[in-house]
Design an enzyme around this catalytic site. Structure first.
Site: not given
Length: 375
Positions: A49, A147, A266, A317
């Site tokens: 998956k 679940r 940053y 990023m």
């Protein structure tokens, strides 16, 4: 003046600026063989998956099928339909069950839904009646996850409904298989064994990757490893028995020296405590390098110039900054190891305050991908 010469292969030049993700499919096959041995005669399937945990469902499934794996598990119908095109002869289960109105799609592609609620069973049974054929489906029993899955109050009605289709498998899922001391493991095994005794005889499946290393866990008829196939450690706290499957190398774009007191990244979250040499690498959170791994309690590292080099400042990023002061001399164009022989997906997951599963499945699409040992 003569025009500057063009590079012989512009495509190759463009790729020099990209991080390289290498997937060792021979290691993937070896991991499946190791897990097949642990299945002790039961069938060893493969969970592919989420695009084979981020590594590419087509090359992974083809390699596994050619190695001997004939049964696969995915999450969604769309994944199952894609996988059917890749391995036409495989048996394919969809773990997330039966979406409303999708019965004909499953039957058309010979896919097996894992049914975990009475509404799903009722819809599948109604489809089989209308179609005049008992199509196969699996039963998901909830033994503690809360679940998906059938619970004991559902069993009487489920027993009525399964007479109208072909029950192919009964399965459940461990909550804490990676924790060998968890008492809920034994409780789940007992609940599942009781459930199996209430339903007609059919193949049963309990063990995921970590479950296959629980000495108390019976393998039943089929095991469903996923994470361990791709090199993740199914036995946290112990040595990893699996071969590493992925390696990730990023390119150094620039090297600079900074003085004590200067900041990087940053928000100026990191300050040089002395004169340091920094390298900026072409890798950021858009590539799946977790932002949470920067400036954390531990913080991420890369392996470069023969040593571990800390990531400094905030991962951005597209870029990250690494302190290479203590490494052998490095320059623009050199590559650093982000994942590989010296740094595992579990290491990076721990540094980021997450798990290796999330690291694998978030590996980005901007890498140059290299597959070794394709089937």
């Amino acid at each position: 003046m003569p025009e500057p010469a063009l590079p012989a292969d512009p495509h190759e030049d463009r790729e020099k600026s990209q991080a390289i993700l290498t997937i060792d499919l021979d290691a993937l096959a070896d991991n499946w063989r190791l897990l097949k041995g642990r299945a002790r005669g039961a069938e060893c399937a493969a969970v592919v998956k989420a695009d084979a945990y981020g590594l590419g469902i087509a090359p992974a499934a083809k390699k596994l099928f050619s190695t001997g794996c004939k049964t696969f598990f995915v999450a969604h119908l769309a994944e199952a339909e894609c996988l059917r095109e890749i391995v036409p002869e495989a048996r394919i289960f969809a773990l997330n069950g039966l979406p409303p109105g999708a019965s004909a799609l499953f039957a058309r592609a010979n896919l097996v839904p894992v049914l975990g609620s009475l509404p799903e069973l009722e819809e599948w049974a109604a489809f089989c009646r209308a179609d005049g054929h008992k199509h196969g489906a699996a039963l998901h029993i909830d033994t503690g996850m809360n679940r998906l899955g059938l619970t004991p109050p559902d069993f009487p009605r489920a027993l009525e409904l399964i007479e109208q289709f072909a029950p192919a498998l009964i399965m459940t899922h461990f909550v804490s298989a990676e924790d060998h001391s968890a008492p809920r493991n034994r409780a789940q095994i007992e609940r599942f064994e009781r459930a199996c005794g209430l339903f007609p005889p059919m193949r049963a499946s309990l063990c995921n990757s970590s479950g296959m290393f629980l000495e108390e866990a019976p393998v039943f008829d089929l095991t469903r490893p996923g994470y361990a196939l791709y090199g993740g450690n199914p036995t946290p706290g112990s040595d990893n028995p699996m071969r590493s499957v992925v390696s990730l190398d990023a390119v150094i774009l620039q090297v600079r020296d900074v003085r004590a007191g200067e900041t990087a990244g940053y928000g100026a979250r990191w300050t040089a405590h002395s004169r340091r040499r920094l390298a900026t690498i072409g890798l950021g959170y858009a590539d799946g390098f977790p932002r949470s791994a920067s400036c954390g309690a531990i913080g991420a590292e890369v392996f470069a110039g023969g040593t571990y080099c800390p990531v400094v400042g905030r991962i951005s990023m597209d870029l990250s900054i690494v302190d290479i002061t203590d490494a052998k001399p490095l320059k623009r164009g050199d590559r650093v190891e982000v994942l590989g022989d010296n740094i595992s997906v579990d290491d990076l997951g721990a540094w980021a305050g997450t798990i290796g599963y999330e690291v694998l499945t978030n590996l980005g699409r901007r890498y140059r991908r290299v597959y070794q040992g394709e089937a």
